[in-house]
Scaffold this motif. Structure first.
Motif, PDB file in Angstrom:
ATOM      1  N   SER A  35       0.973  -1.358  -0.024  1.00 32.35           N
ATOM      2  CA  SER A  35       0.071   0.173  -0.064  1.00 32.35           C
ATOM      3  C   SER A  35       0.825   1.229   0.046  1.00 32.35           C
ATOM      4  O   SER A  35       2.002   1.269   0.529  1.00 32.35           O
ATOM      5  CB  SER A  35      -0.879   0.019   1.176  1.00 32.35           C
ATOM      6  OG  SER A  35      -1.774  -0.988   1.191  1.00 32.35           O
ATOM      7  N   ILE A  36       0.364   2.140  -0.678  1.00 38.05           N
ATOM      8  CA  ILE A  36       0.972   3.669  -0.638  1.00 38.05           C
ATOM      9  C   ILE A  36       0.986   4.012   0.980  1.00 38.05           C
ATOM     10  O   ILE A  36      -0.267   3.895   1.579  1.00 38.05           O
ATOM     11  CB  ILE A  36       0.273   4.579  -1.511  1.00 38.05           C
ATOM     12  CG1 ILE A  36       0.654   4.185  -2.843  1.00 38.05           C
ATOM     13  CG2 ILE A  36       1.032   5.831  -1.027  1.00 38.05           C
ATOM     14  CD1 ILE A  36      -0.020   4.990  -3.919  1.00 38.05           C
ATOM     15  N   ARG A  37       1.765   4.401   1.608  1.00 38.36           N
ATOM     16  CA  ARG A  37       1.711   4.760   3.286  1.00 38.36           C
ATOM     17  C   ARG A  37       2.027   6.281   3.342  1.00 38.36           C
ATOM     18  O   ARG A  37       1.705   6.641   4.490  1.00 38.36           O
ATOM     19  CB  ARG A  37       2.670   3.764   3.967  1.00 38.36           C
ATOM     20  CG  ARG A  37       1.875   2.450   3.942  1.00 38.36           C
ATOM     21  CD  ARG A  37       2.653   1.241   4.822  1.00 38.36           C
ATOM     22  NE  ARG A  37       1.794   0.217   4.736  1.00 38.36           N
ATOM     23  CZ  ARG A  37       1.152  -0.182   5.926  1.00 38.36           C
ATOM     24  NH1 ARG A  37       0.882   0.592   6.876  1.00 38.36           N
ATOM     25  NH2 ARG A  37       0.385  -1.170   6.058  1.00 38.36           N
ATOM     26  N   CYS A  38       2.994   6.607   2.574  1.00 33.14           N
ATOM     27  CA  CYS A  38       3.739   8.063   2.925  1.00 33.14           C
ATOM     28  C   CYS A  38       4.288   8.795   1.719  1.00 33.14           C
ATOM     29  O   CYS A  38       4.410   8.009   0.749  1.00 33.14           O
ATOM     30  CB  CYS A  38       4.717   7.873   4.188  1.00 33.14           C
ATOM     31  SG  CYS A  38       5.913   7.035   3.661  1.00 33.14           S
ATOM     32  N   ARG A  39       4.438   9.695   1.827  1.00 35.31           N
ATOM     33  CA  ARG A  39       5.078  10.617   0.781  1.00 35.31           C
ATOM     34  C   ARG A  39       6.357  11.616   1.339  1.00 35.31           C
ATOM     35  O   ARG A  39       6.200  11.904   2.379  1.00 35.31           O
ATOM     36  CB  ARG A  39       4.309  11.309  -0.144  1.00 35.31           C
ATOM     37  CG  ARG A  39       3.503  12.462   0.823  1.00 35.31           C
ATOM     38  CD  ARG A  39       2.673  13.467  -0.138  1.00 35.31           C
ATOM     39  NE  ARG A  39       1.964  14.373   0.602  1.00 35.31           N
ATOM     40  CZ  ARG A  39       2.659  15.682   0.862  1.00 35.31           C
ATOM     41  NH1 ARG A  39       3.945  16.061   0.182  1.00 35.31           N
ATOM     42  NH2 ARG A  39       2.237  16.530   1.732  1.00 35.31           N
ATOM     43  N   GLN A  40       6.998  11.837   0.419  1.00 31.60           N
ATOM     44  CA  GLN A  40       8.345  12.992   0.839  1.00 31.60           C
ATOM     45  C   GLN A  40       8.190  13.860  -0.163  1.00 31.60           C
ATOM     46  O   GLN A  40       8.326  13.448  -1.717  1.00 31.60           O
ATOM     47  CB  GLN A  40       9.760  12.401   0.886  1.00 31.60           C
ATOM     48  CG  GLN A  40       9.828  11.819   2.541  1.00 31.60           C
ATOM     49  CD  GLN A  40      11.093  10.929   2.453  1.00 31.60           C
ATOM     50  OE1 GLN A  40      11.236   9.895   2.175  1.00 31.60           O
ATOM     51  NE2 GLN A  40      11.913  11.818   3.158  1.00 31.60           N
ATOM     52  N   ARG A  41       8.373  15.052  -0.144  1.00 30.69           N
ATOM     53  CA  ARG A  41       8.112  16.149  -1.124  1.00 30.69           C
ATOM     54  C   ARG A  41       9.672  16.229  -2.151  1.00 30.69           C
ATOM     55  O   ARG A  41      10.693  15.981  -1.383  1.00 30.69           O
ATOM     56  CB  ARG A  41       8.042  17.526  -0.601  1.00 30.69           C
ATOM     57  CG  ARG A  41       7.798  18.609  -1.714  1.00 30.69           C
ATOM     58  CD  ARG A  41       7.136  19.987  -1.007  1.00 30.69           C
ATOM     59  NE  ARG A  41       8.042  20.454   0.062  1.00 30.69           N
ATOM     60  CZ  ARG A  41       9.110  21.100  -0.082  1.00 30.69           C
ATOM     61  NH1 ARG A  41       9.543  21.738  -1.068  1.00 30.69           N
ATOM     62  NH2 ARG A  41       9.814  21.620   1.054  1.00 30.69           N
ATOM     63  N   LEU A  42       9.570  16.116  -3.576  1.00 28.12           N
ATOM     64  CA  LEU A  42      10.681  16.285  -4.159  1.00 28.12           C
ATOM     65  C   LEU A  42      11.444  17.827  -4.111  1.00 28.12           C
ATOM     66  O   LEU A  42      10.276  18.896  -4.465  1.00 28.12           O
ATOM     67  CB  LEU A  42      10.344  15.705  -5.431  1.00 28.12           C
ATOM     68  CG  LEU A  42      10.056  14.509  -5.913  1.00 28.12           C
ATOM     69  CD1 LEU A  42       9.545  14.183  -7.242  1.00 28.12           C
ATOM     70  CD2 LEU A  42      11.402  13.553  -5.650  1.00 28.12           C
ATOM     71  N   LEU A  43      12.747  17.825  -3.813  1.00 23.26           N
ATOM     72  CA  LEU A  43      13.286  18.945  -3.895  1.00 23.26           C
ATOM     73  C   LEU A  43      14.106  19.253  -5.114  1.00 23.26           C
ATOM     74  O   LEU A  43      14.185  20.498  -5.437  1.00 23.26           O
ATOM     75  CB  LEU A  43      14.138  19.314  -2.598  1.00 23.26           C
ATOM     76  CG  LEU A  43      13.288  18.993  -1.079  1.00 23.26           C
ATOM     77  CD1 LEU A  43      14.525  19.298  -0.155  1.00 23.26           C
ATOM     78  CD2 LEU A  43      12.302  20.331  -0.822  1.00 23.26           C
ATOM     79  N   ASP A  44      14.667  18.311  -5.514  1.00 22.22           N
ATOM     80  CA  ASP A  44      15.713  18.406  -6.708  1.00 22.22           C
ATOM     81  C   ASP A  44      15.782  17.057  -7.433  1.00 22.22           C
ATOM     82  O   ASP A  44      15.505  16.240  -6.847  1.00 22.22           O
ATOM     83  CB  ASP A  44      16.767  19.042  -6.503  1.00 22.22           C
ATOM     84  CG  ASP A  44      17.448  19.598  -7.382  1.00 22.22           C
ATOM     85  OD1 ASP A  44      17.136  19.800  -8.409  1.00 22.22           O
ATOM     86  OD2 ASP A  44      18.857  20.047  -7.023  1.00 22.22           O
TER      87      ASP A  44
END
Length: 144
Positions: free
Chosen positions: A65-74
């Motif tokens: 399952s998709i459980r979390c995310r992190q924003r892409l900075l570069d």
């Protein structure tokens, strides 16, 4: 237009494990005198980097399952020691838990349209205090 990436988080079953692992890696980098940014290295370079860096995130799949995310900075391209072109995804250290969304296994990463991405878990109220599996089941039943 914002676009996201989705990737399997191999060997990690819960977002808390990812938090601990990334904290350990940052500490190791600091001790070695290296920049302590959070990066994930991939073989393939996204061709739609502009859309990804316009507010996009890397969504992590754990235990199906998709459980979390992190924003892409570069997104940085480089050539490794063996002469192979690679991609470094630079991630925001903040890991945001999302609603569970079932996802079959796949190799590498895939693009994820903004409208197909699961909502963030706010953590407010009774629903935020529930285990993610229970919250997903109640949502599937239309009770949440």
């Amino acid at each position: 237009m914002t676009l996201h990436l989705i990737k399997l988080c191999v060997g990690v079953e819960e977002p808390d494990e990812l938090v601990k692992w990334q904290a350990m890696r940052r500490q190791q980098k600091r001790e070695a005198g290296l920049p302590d940014d959070i990066v994930h290295i991939t073989r393939m370079v996204p061709k739609r980097a502009g859309e990804l860096l316009d507010g996009g995130s890397l969504y992590w799949v754990m235990k199906g399952s998709i459980r979390c995310r992190q924003r892409l900075l570069d997104i940085e391209t480089f050539t490794d020691d063996e002469g192979i072109r690679r991609c470094r995804l630079v991630l925001d250290p903040e890991i945001v838990q999302t609603e569970l969304r079932a996802r079959r296994p796949f190799q590498g990463w895939r693009y994820l349209k903004a409208e197909d991405a699961p909502e963030d878990v706010s953590g407010e109220g009774a629903a935020g205090d529930m285990p993610p599996e229970m919250r997903a089941e109640l949502r599937a039943l239309g009770l949440l």
